[in-house]
Design an enzyme around this catalytic site. Structure first.
Site, PDB file in Angstrom:
ATOM      1  N   ASN A   1     -67.545 -35.247-164.529  1.00  0.00           N
ATOM      2  CA  ASN A   1     -68.080 -33.903-164.650  1.00  0.00           C
ATOM      3  C   ASN A   1     -69.456 -33.939-165.299  1.00  0.00           C
ATOM      4  O   ASN A   1     -69.755 -34.800-166.136  1.00  0.00           O
ATOM      5  CB  ASN A   1     -67.114 -32.967-165.393  1.00  0.00           C
ATOM      6  CG  ASN A   1     -66.772 -33.396-166.801  1.00  0.00           C
ATOM      7  OD1 ASN A   1     -66.531 -34.569-167.072  1.00  0.00           O
ATOM      8  ND2 ASN A   1     -66.728 -32.429-167.715  1.00  0.00           N
TER       9      ASN A   1
ATOM     10  N   ALA B   1     -75.929 -23.430-168.344  1.00  0.00           N
ATOM     11  CA  ALA B   1     -75.466 -22.286-167.544  1.00  0.00           C
ATOM     12  C   ALA B   1     -74.176 -22.751-166.883  1.00  0.00           C
ATOM     13  O   ALA B   1     -74.187 -23.376-165.824  1.00  0.00           O
ATOM     14  CB  ALA B   1     -76.517 -21.898-166.506  1.00  0.00           C
TER      15      ALA B   1
ATOM     16  N   GLU C   1     -64.212 -34.282-159.546  1.00  0.00           N
ATOM     17  CA  GLU C   1     -63.725 -34.442-158.178  1.00  0.00           C
ATOM     18  C   GLU C   1     -64.848 -34.208-157.169  1.00  0.00           C
ATOM     19  O   GLU C   1     -65.000 -34.963-156.206  1.00  0.00           O
ATOM     20  CB  GLU C   1     -62.579 -33.460-157.892  1.00  0.00           C
ATOM     21  CG  GLU C   1     -61.388 -33.618-158.813  1.00  0.00           C
ATOM     22  CD  GLU C   1     -61.450 -32.763-160.073  1.00  0.00           C
ATOM     23  OE1 GLU C   1     -60.373 -32.396-160.562  1.00  0.00           O
ATOM     24  OE2 GLU C   1     -62.564 -32.463-160.563  1.00  0.00           O
TER      25      GLU C   1
ATOM     26  N   CYS D   1     -59.547 -27.794-160.258  1.00  0.00           N
ATOM     27  CA  CYS D   1     -59.780 -26.358-160.153  1.00  0.00           C
ATOM     28  C   CYS D   1     -59.616 -25.924-158.692  1.00  0.00           C
ATOM     29  O   CYS D   1     -59.530 -26.759-157.790  1.00  0.00           O
ATOM     30  CB  CYS D   1     -61.166 -26.000-160.679  1.00  0.00           C
ATOM     31  SG  CYS D   1     -62.529 -26.511-159.585  1.00  0.00           S
TER      32      CYS D   1
ATOM     33  N   CYS E   1     -62.259 -27.336-156.298  1.00  0.00           N
ATOM     34  CA  CYS E   1     -62.077 -28.765-156.010  1.00  0.00           C
ATOM     35  C   CYS E   1     -60.868 -29.003-155.116  1.00  0.00           C
ATOM     36  O   CYS E   1     -60.868 -29.917-154.294  1.00  0.00           O
ATOM     37  CB  CYS E   1     -61.983 -29.568-157.297  1.00  0.00           C
ATOM     38  SG  CYS E   1     -63.612 -29.784-158.064  1.00  0.00           S
TER      39      CYS E   1
END
Length: 128
Positions: free
Chosen positions: A37, A42, A50, A81, A84
């Site tokens: 990640n 922001a 992923e 999520c 993903c």
């Protein structure tokens, strides 16, 4: 894939949440590709592990994944999520295995079909 995901997790850029995630996938050709990640001040502009692994796979000339392993330092395995899940479904068959894990070694495996039932797919675009 487990070790590749754990290694790349350490490279995650997560200065805001301190929640590092690593992902490694196996391509149709058997190659292991990883991603982590990458946060942004922001928040919506960040990238999931992923998605990073999938982008690296496509940049390497492949468009099929057969399995993916995702690891985070959490009390329970963290599922991908929603976005993903859709990205994984774009490149994986419904029986591809998604393994979610913690650093402590707790793992949970599900098929793509179990992870994203009723996925929007290429068949929905026929006739468009």
């Amino acid at each position: 894939m487990r070790e590749a995901a754990r290694r790349v997790r350490e490279m995650a850029y997560a200065p805001y949440s301190n929640f590092k995630v690593g992902a490694a996938l196996r391509t149709g050709a058997g190659r292991v590709v990883s991603g982590c990640n990458v946060e942004n001040v922001a928040y919506p502009e960040g990238t999931c592990a992923e998605a990073g692994a999938i982008a690296a796979m496509v940049a390497g000339g492949e468009t099929e994944l057969t399995a993916i392993y995702v690891v985070a330092d959490a009390p329970a395995p963290v599922p991908p999520c929603g976005g993903c899940r859709q990205k994984i479904a774009e490149f994986a068959g419904p029986d591809a295995v998604v393994t979610m894990a913690t650093l402590a070694g707790d793992e949970r495996a599900m098929s793509v079909a179990e992870l994203l039932p009723g996925a929007f797919g290429k068949g929905h675009m026929e006739g468009a």
